[in-house]
Design a protein around this motif. Structure first.
Motif, PDB file in Angstrom:
ATOM      1  N   VAL A 151     -34.756  24.749  28.391  1.00 47.24           N
ATOM      2  CA  VAL A 151     -35.990  25.303  28.968  1.00 47.24           C
ATOM      3  C   VAL A 151     -35.884  26.825  29.069  1.00 47.24           C
ATOM      4  O   VAL A 151     -36.837  27.548  28.759  1.00 47.24           O
ATOM      5  CB  VAL A 151     -36.256  24.690  30.365  1.00 47.24           C
ATOM      6  CG1 VAL A 151     -37.363  25.453  31.100  1.00 47.24           C
ATOM      7  CG2 VAL A 151     -36.626  23.216  30.237  1.00 47.24           C
ATOM      8  N   ARG A 152     -34.716  27.305  29.457  1.00 48.47           N
ATOM      9  CA  ARG A 152     -34.524  28.756  29.588  1.00 48.47           C
ATOM     10  C   ARG A 152     -34.749  29.459  28.255  1.00 48.47           C
ATOM     11  O   ARG A 152     -35.426  30.492  28.187  1.00 48.47           O
ATOM     12  CB  ARG A 152     -33.107  29.040  30.100  1.00 48.47           C
ATOM     13  CG  ARG A 152     -32.800  30.539  30.202  1.00 48.47           C
ATOM     14  CD  ARG A 152     -31.525  30.780  30.980  1.00 48.47           C
ATOM     15  NE  ARG A 152     -30.387  30.116  30.376  1.00 48.47           N
ATOM     16  CZ  ARG A 152     -29.285  29.748  31.035  1.00 48.47           C
ATOM     17  NH1 ARG A 152     -29.181  29.959  32.318  1.00 48.47           N
ATOM     18  NH2 ARG A 152     -28.290  29.175  30.408  1.00 48.47           N
ATOM     19  N   ARG A 153     -34.203  28.875  27.190  1.00 40.29           N
ATOM     20  CA  ARG A 153     -34.351  29.482  25.864  1.00 40.29           C
ATOM     21  C   ARG A 153     -35.830  29.558  25.475  1.00 40.29           C
ATOM     22  O   ARG A 153     -36.318  30.601  25.026  1.00 40.29           O
ATOM     23  CB  ARG A 153     -33.563  28.634  24.854  1.00 40.29           C
ATOM     24  CG  ARG A 153     -33.145  29.407  23.634  1.00 40.29           C
ATOM     25  CD  ARG A 153     -31.968  28.762  22.922  1.00 40.29           C
ATOM     26  NE  ARG A 153     -32.149  27.351  22.639  1.00 40.29           N
ATOM     27  CZ  ARG A 153     -31.379  26.387  23.097  1.00 40.29           C
ATOM     28  NH1 ARG A 153     -30.349  26.671  23.879  1.00 40.29           N
ATOM     29  NH2 ARG A 153     -31.607  25.124  22.787  1.00 40.29           N
ATOM     30  N   ILE A 154     -36.544  28.476  25.696  1.00 42.12           N
ATOM     31  CA  ILE A 154     -37.966  28.447  25.341  1.00 42.12           C
ATOM     32  C   ILE A 154     -38.744  29.443  26.201  1.00 42.12           C
ATOM     33  O   ILE A 154     -39.567  30.218  25.694  1.00 42.12           O
ATOM     34  CB  ILE A 154     -38.541  27.022  25.524  1.00 42.12           C
ATOM     35  CG1 ILE A 154     -37.926  26.091  24.477  1.00 42.12           C
ATOM     36  CG2 ILE A 154     -40.060  27.024  25.438  1.00 42.12           C
ATOM     37  CD1 ILE A 154     -38.286  24.625  24.661  1.00 42.12           C
ATOM     38  N   ALA A 155     -38.479  29.443  27.497  1.00 42.63           N
ATOM     39  CA  ALA A 155     -39.257  30.284  28.422  1.00 42.63           C
ATOM     40  C   ALA A 155     -39.046  31.764  28.141  1.00 42.63           C
ATOM     41  O   ALA A 155     -40.004  32.546  28.118  1.00 42.63           O
ATOM     42  CB  ALA A 155     -38.879  29.948  29.865  1.00 42.63           C
ATOM     43  N   VAL A 156     -37.802  32.165  27.917  1.00 44.48           N
ATOM     44  CA  VAL A 156     -37.516  33.585  27.694  1.00 44.48           C
ATOM     45  C   VAL A 156     -38.153  34.058  26.388  1.00 44.48           C
ATOM     46  O   VAL A 156     -38.798  35.102  26.337  1.00 44.48           O
ATOM     47  CB  VAL A 156     -35.989  33.833  27.689  1.00 44.48           C
ATOM     48  CG1 VAL A 156     -35.673  35.238  27.185  1.00 44.48           C
ATOM     49  CG2 VAL A 156     -35.427  33.637  29.090  1.00 44.48           C
ATOM     50  N   ARG A 157     -38.023  33.264  25.352  1.00 41.42           N
ATOM     51  CA  ARG A 157     -38.604  33.664  24.057  1.00 41.42           C
ATOM     52  C   ARG A 157     -40.134  33.716  24.145  1.00 41.42           C
ATOM     53  O   ARG A 157     -40.769  34.598  23.579  1.00 41.42           O
ATOM     54  CB  ARG A 157     -38.153  32.707  22.953  1.00 41.42           C
ATOM     55  CG  ARG A 157     -36.678  32.852  22.662  1.00 41.42           C
ATOM     56  CD  ARG A 157     -36.203  31.869  21.624  1.00 41.42           C
ATOM     57  NE  ARG A 157     -34.749  31.833  21.546  1.00 41.42           N
ATOM     58  CZ  ARG A 157     -34.075  31.032  20.733  1.00 41.42           C
ATOM     59  NH1 ARG A 157     -34.705  30.205  19.937  1.00 41.42           N
ATOM     60  NH2 ARG A 157     -32.757  31.064  20.719  1.00 41.42           N
ATOM     61  N   GLU A 158     -40.698  32.755  24.849  1.00 40.20           N
ATOM     62  CA  GLU A 158     -42.160  32.724  24.993  1.00 40.20           C
ATOM     63  C   GLU A 158     -42.632  33.930  25.804  1.00 40.20           C
ATOM     64  O   GLU A 158     -43.645  34.558  25.478  1.00 40.20           O
ATOM     65  CB  GLU A 158     -42.573  31.418  25.688  1.00 40.20           C
ATOM     66  CG  GLU A 158     -44.038  31.062  25.555  1.00 40.20           C
ATOM     67  CD  GLU A 158     -44.462  30.855  24.114  1.00 40.20           C
ATOM     68  OE1 GLU A 158     -45.558  31.295  23.765  1.00 40.20           O
ATOM     69  OE2 GLU A 158     -43.679  30.276  23.325  1.00 40.20           O
ATOM     70  N   ALA A 159     -41.894  34.272  26.849  1.00 39.80           N
ATOM     71  CA  ALA A 159     -42.281  35.412  27.694  1.00 39.80           C
ATOM     72  C   ALA A 159     -42.217  36.717  26.895  1.00 39.80           C
ATOM     73  O   ALA A 159     -43.092  37.573  27.016  1.00 39.80           O
ATOM     74  CB  ALA A 159     -41.374  35.486  28.920  1.00 39.80           C
ATOM     75  N   VAL A 160     -41.196  36.862  26.067  1.00 39.34           N
ATOM     76  CA  VAL A 160     -41.090  38.067  25.229  1.00 39.34           C
ATOM     77  C   VAL A 160     -42.272  38.117  24.256  1.00 39.34           C
ATOM     78  O   VAL A 160     -42.908  39.155  24.079  1.00 39.34           O
ATOM     79  CB  VAL A 160     -39.747  38.092  24.456  1.00 39.34           C
ATOM     80  CG1 VAL A 160     -39.746  39.199  23.407  1.00 39.34           C
ATOM     81  CG2 VAL A 160     -38.582  38.274  25.428  1.00 39.34           C
ATOM     82  N   ARG A 161     -42.594  36.959  23.675  1.00 40.76           N
ATOM     83  CA  ARG A 161     -43.699  36.906  22.713  1.00 40.76           C
ATOM     84  C   ARG A 161     -45.025  37.285  23.382  1.00 40.76           C
ATOM     85  O   ARG A 161     -45.788  38.104  22.869  1.00 40.76           O
ATOM     86  CB  ARG A 161     -43.797  35.497  22.119  1.00 40.76           C
ATOM     87  CG  ARG A 161     -44.647  35.381  20.888  1.00 40.76           C
ATOM     88  CD  ARG A 161     -44.724  33.931  20.422  1.00 40.76           C
ATOM     89  NE  ARG A 161     -45.390  33.070  21.402  1.00 40.76           N
ATOM     90  CZ  ARG A 161     -46.703  33.013  21.549  1.00 40.76           C
ATOM     91  NH1 ARG A 161     -47.491  33.749  20.801  1.00 40.76           N
ATOM     92  NH2 ARG A 161     -47.242  32.206  22.447  1.00 40.76           N
ATOM     93  N   VAL A 162     -45.265  36.706  24.561  1.00 46.79           N
ATOM     94  CA  VAL A 162     -46.519  36.995  25.276  1.00 46.79           C
ATOM     95  C   VAL A 162     -46.570  38.461  25.690  1.00 46.79           C
ATOM     96  O   VAL A 162     -47.603  39.122  25.563  1.00 46.79           O
ATOM     97  CB  VAL A 162     -46.660  36.066  26.509  1.00 46.79           C
ATOM     98  CG1 VAL A 162     -47.788  36.530  27.424  1.00 46.79           C
ATOM     99  CG2 VAL A 162     -46.913  34.636  26.058  1.00 46.79           C
TER     100      VAL A 162
END
Lengths: 146, 148
Positions: free
Chosen positions: A52-63
């Motif tokens: 979940v951390r990997r997905i959340a951090v990458r998504e936050a950077v993308r957004v």
């Protein structure tokens, strides 16, 4: 599924807010959608939080990158974790950093990851993570001194 | 130190959007209603009244006091639902369907969301009929009229 959502939402919110700032809720929602749509691909339940951390951090950077609000700055040295200097308004300083720098800083300071683990989360080389962290620390230092 | 860092949370409508995304073949709709969230939620939370008024294939909805409810359909069919009800959030599911409502304050009004999905793969062809977007928007419009 509703219980899992209750469990993961605060965690994802803590990861996304320092990176996506004002877009934190959007990033958290996008990250959780990605998590729930791909739950079946998680082979090892014990690895849930790391995944979940990997997905959340990458998504936050993308957004955050998508947002026009980012205002990267160039700055000198981060205080050691736990130092009194970090009691300044962290949000104000984060505003001056790029999403990638906010991400590495959050992984180090909030999640307590070392550079190698943070590099893995961000899918970058250890050298890149080290250099981003160094620049983020510099940015933090300059922000206090300005 | 970490409590100095910004945090964020999702409101009930954003959470419902996430939940809907995880339901195969699920539908999701939301609507702004010009009524305070307290009034809108008071209507929704009175499930024994609101569910038969809002959901076409349910004629009676009887709460059993143990977190479950019995729904009766137009042809005497019945289903037993698990009901999770709290402020601004309601999810109900039986063997075949899952659905829910979520509400959050939106200025002086309310942002109300609804989602629905069929849990049985063989029944997913009927989703557009009973839980399609048009149907769900119709449900929200009925809430708007009921709380005007």
């Amino acid at each position: 599924m509703s219980r899992l959502l209750d469990e993961l939402t605060p965690y994802v919110g803590r990861l996304c807010a320092p990176i996506a700032l004002a877009d934190g809720p959007d990033a958290a929602q996008e990250a959780l959608i990605a998590v729930f749509q791909n739950l079946a691909s998680l082979r090892e339940p014990a690895a849930l939080y790391g995944w979940v951390r990997r997905i959340a951090v990458r998504e936050a950077v993308r957004v955050a990158q998508r947002s026009a609000r980012q205002q990267p700055a160039e700055l000198a040295e981060l205080p050691v974790p736990g130092s009194a200097e970090l009691a300044v308004d962290v949000r104000d300083v984060l505003n001056r950093l790029s999403p990638e720098h906010r991400a590495i800083l959050m992984l180090r300071e909030v999640e307590g990851l070392d550079e190698r683990a943070a590099a893995e989360v961000l899918a970058v080389s250890a050298g890149t993570a080290k250099s981003r962290l160094s620049r983020a620390k510099a940015a933090f230092r300059k922000a206090w001194e300005s | 130190m970490t409590n100095q860092w910004p945090v964020t949370d999702l409101d009930a409508v954003q959470r419902m959007r996430v939940l809907a995304s995880a339901l195969p073949g699920g539908g999701f709709a939301r609507l702004h209603i010009d009524a305070p969230v307290e009034r809108v939620w008071a209507y929704i939370a009175d499930l024994e009244r609101s569910i038969p008024e809002l959901i076409g294939f349910i004629r009676r909805f009887e709460l059993l006091g143990d977190g479950t409810a019995v729904a009766r359909g137009p042809v005497r069919n019945r289903g037993r639902f698990d009901v999770e009800l709290r402020d601004g959030w309601c999810v109900m599911q039986d063997r075949f369907v899952v659905g829910g409502f979520a509400a959050a304050a939106d200025g002086d009004g309310t942002l109300l969301a609804v989602c629905g999905a069929v849990r049985t793969p063989g029944l997913r062809r009927i989703v557009p009929l009973v839980l399609g977007r048009r149907t769900l928007v119709g449900v929200l419009e009925r809430v708007r009229r009921a709380t005007a």
